[in-house]
Design an enzyme around this catalytic site. Structure first.
Site, PDB file in Angstrom:
ATOM      1  N   ASP A  45       0.825  -1.209   0.000  1.00  0.00           N
ATOM      2  CA  ASP A  45       0.000   0.000   0.000  1.00  0.00           C
ATOM      3  C   ASP A  45       0.859   1.260   0.000  1.00  0.00           C
ATOM      4  O   ASP A  45       0.476   2.287  -0.557  1.00  0.00           O
ATOM      5  CB  ASP A  45      -0.929  -0.017   1.212  1.00  0.00           C
ATOM      6  CG  ASP A  45      -2.073   0.980   1.079  1.00  0.00           C
ATOM      7  OD1 ASP A  45      -2.251   1.532  -0.012  1.00  0.00           O
ATOM      8  OD2 ASP A  45      -2.798   1.183   2.067  1.00  0.00           O
ATOM      9  N   HIS A  76      -7.129  -0.400   9.487  1.00  0.00           N
ATOM     10  CA  HIS A  76      -6.253   0.196   8.475  1.00  0.00           C
ATOM     11  C   HIS A  76      -6.641   1.666   8.341  1.00  0.00           C
ATOM     12  O   HIS A  76      -7.715   1.985   7.835  1.00  0.00           O
ATOM     13  CB  HIS A  76      -6.459  -0.546   7.151  1.00  0.00           C
ATOM     14  CG  HIS A  76      -5.628  -0.038   6.016  1.00  0.00           C
ATOM     15  ND1 HIS A  76      -4.496  -0.707   5.569  1.00  0.00           N
ATOM     16  CD2 HIS A  76      -5.746   1.050   5.219  1.00  0.00           C
ATOM     17  CE1 HIS A  76      -3.978  -0.046   4.546  1.00  0.00           C
ATOM     18  NE2 HIS A  76      -4.721   1.027   4.321  1.00  0.00           N
ATOM     19  N   CYS A  83      -4.453   5.055  -2.539  1.00  0.00           N
ATOM     20  CA  CYS A  83      -5.121   4.133  -3.453  1.00  0.00           C
ATOM     21  C   CYS A  83      -5.213   4.759  -4.831  1.00  0.00           C
ATOM     22  O   CYS A  83      -5.673   5.895  -4.975  1.00  0.00           O
ATOM     23  CB  CYS A  83      -6.516   3.802  -2.932  1.00  0.00           C
ATOM     24  SG  CYS A  83      -7.477   2.760  -4.047  1.00  0.00           S
TER      25      CYS A  83
END
Length: 311
Positions: free
Chosen positions: A23, A215, A248
């Site tokens: 990530d 998260h 993202c």
């Protein structure tokens, strides 16, 4: 680690899941060489981290940074006491992860909003559940630990507020299909501590006894407060990314995760053991910043050591 209690008291210990190699790097415009990714994982493991999300098996045209997934794990080799995990979003990705033979666990993303689900995975929420049904069965047969993250659980970049009841219903559906761990992700960093308390209380009711994980992104500077709230709600695993990198590709304004070194500092000061060496994280951040050619968002790698080291 002990199971969820949710009694409002911080636990004595917590597990950190390092998501930096996946990530942290996935949305970075600077393509990171495979050698650097491998060395990063080795350095992270040397700090005491025992769960590292090494990569994701996604289409390389959609996430170019993860195009070398197989090569990273092939060349990484075995590291004692380290559980490597990978993110998979469909059966093709699971096939690729399984073929490496390198992973002890897999993570799947079930998105809490229809618009983001289709932007992120090209499927509806219900279609994703059916995908998880197929993957979950195969992962269980392969002896892999299964973790499912409910993405956009605190808010969607396209639809706005996400109802708590929807998150709870999705958690119940995932638990019924089968998983060892459920995670709530604040993908765009919009939640506050009260949101954390409300959502994890709902998840505990929807999936009693489930191992819980969280998260958090620090987009609006609430990530660390949210992590502390999650601890008090019985969460036994927290995601973090070295240097606070992350985001993202399919969520506008989704900036970095909470930084691993900043989280460990907070935990150390709060008497919550993580088994991770803060000094080693500081050194690894400095090493990574040299390779990235810029300062990373997390703070404590750039502060003086406290308490000061005697001269």
């Amino acid at each position: 680690m002990s199971g969820p209690t949710g009694n409002g008291v911080r636990p004595k210990e917590v597990e950190i899941v390092e998501v930096g190699p996946r990530d942290g790097l996935q949305n970075d415009p600077q393509l990171v060489p495979t050698d650097v990714k491998i060395e990063l994982i080795r350095r992270l493991a040397a700090t005491g981290l025992r769960r590292i999300e090494a990569t994701s098996f996604v289409h390389p045209k959609r996430v170019p940074q993860m195009a070398d997934a197989e090569e990273v794990v092939r060349r990484l080799g075995d590291i004692p006491h380290l559980r490597l995990s990978a993110l998979v979003l469909n059966e093709r990705g699971f096939d690729r992860a399984l073929a490496t033979g390198a992973f002890a666990e897999i993570t799947f993303a079930a998105v809490a909003s229809e618009t983001f689900s289709q932007r992120n995975q090209g499927a509806t929420v219900q279609e994703n559940l059916e995908t998880w049904r197929a993957i979950s069965r195969r992962a269980e047969a392969a002896g892999l630990f299964r973790s499912v993250t409910i993405a956009a659980a605190f808010g969607c970049p396209f639809e706005g507020e996400v109802p708590v009841a929807r998150v709870a219903d999705l958690a119940r559906a995932v638990a019924d299909i089968g998983t060892e761990e459920l995670s709530l992700a604040d993908t765009i960093g919009v939640g506050g501590p009260a949101d954390v308390e409300i959502r994890f209380a709902a998840i505990r009711d929807a999936a009693p006894g489930m191992k819980l994980r969280a998260h958090f992104h620090n987009t609006r500077n609430t990530g660390y407060a949210n992590a502390d709230a999650a601890l008090r709600m019985g969460v036994s695993a927290l995601d973090a990314s070295l240097g606070g990198m992350g985001g993202c590709p399919f969520a506008p304004e989704a900036t970095g995760n909470i930084g691993t070194e900043d989280l460990v500092y907070m935990l150390d000061r709060s008497g919550v053991a993580s088994g991770v060496a803060f000094a080693g994280l500081r050194d690894t951040t400095a090493w990574l910043e040299e390779r990235m050619g810029r300062r990373l968002p997390a703070q404590t790698a750039h502060c003086s050591i406290f308490p000061p080291v005697p001269a």
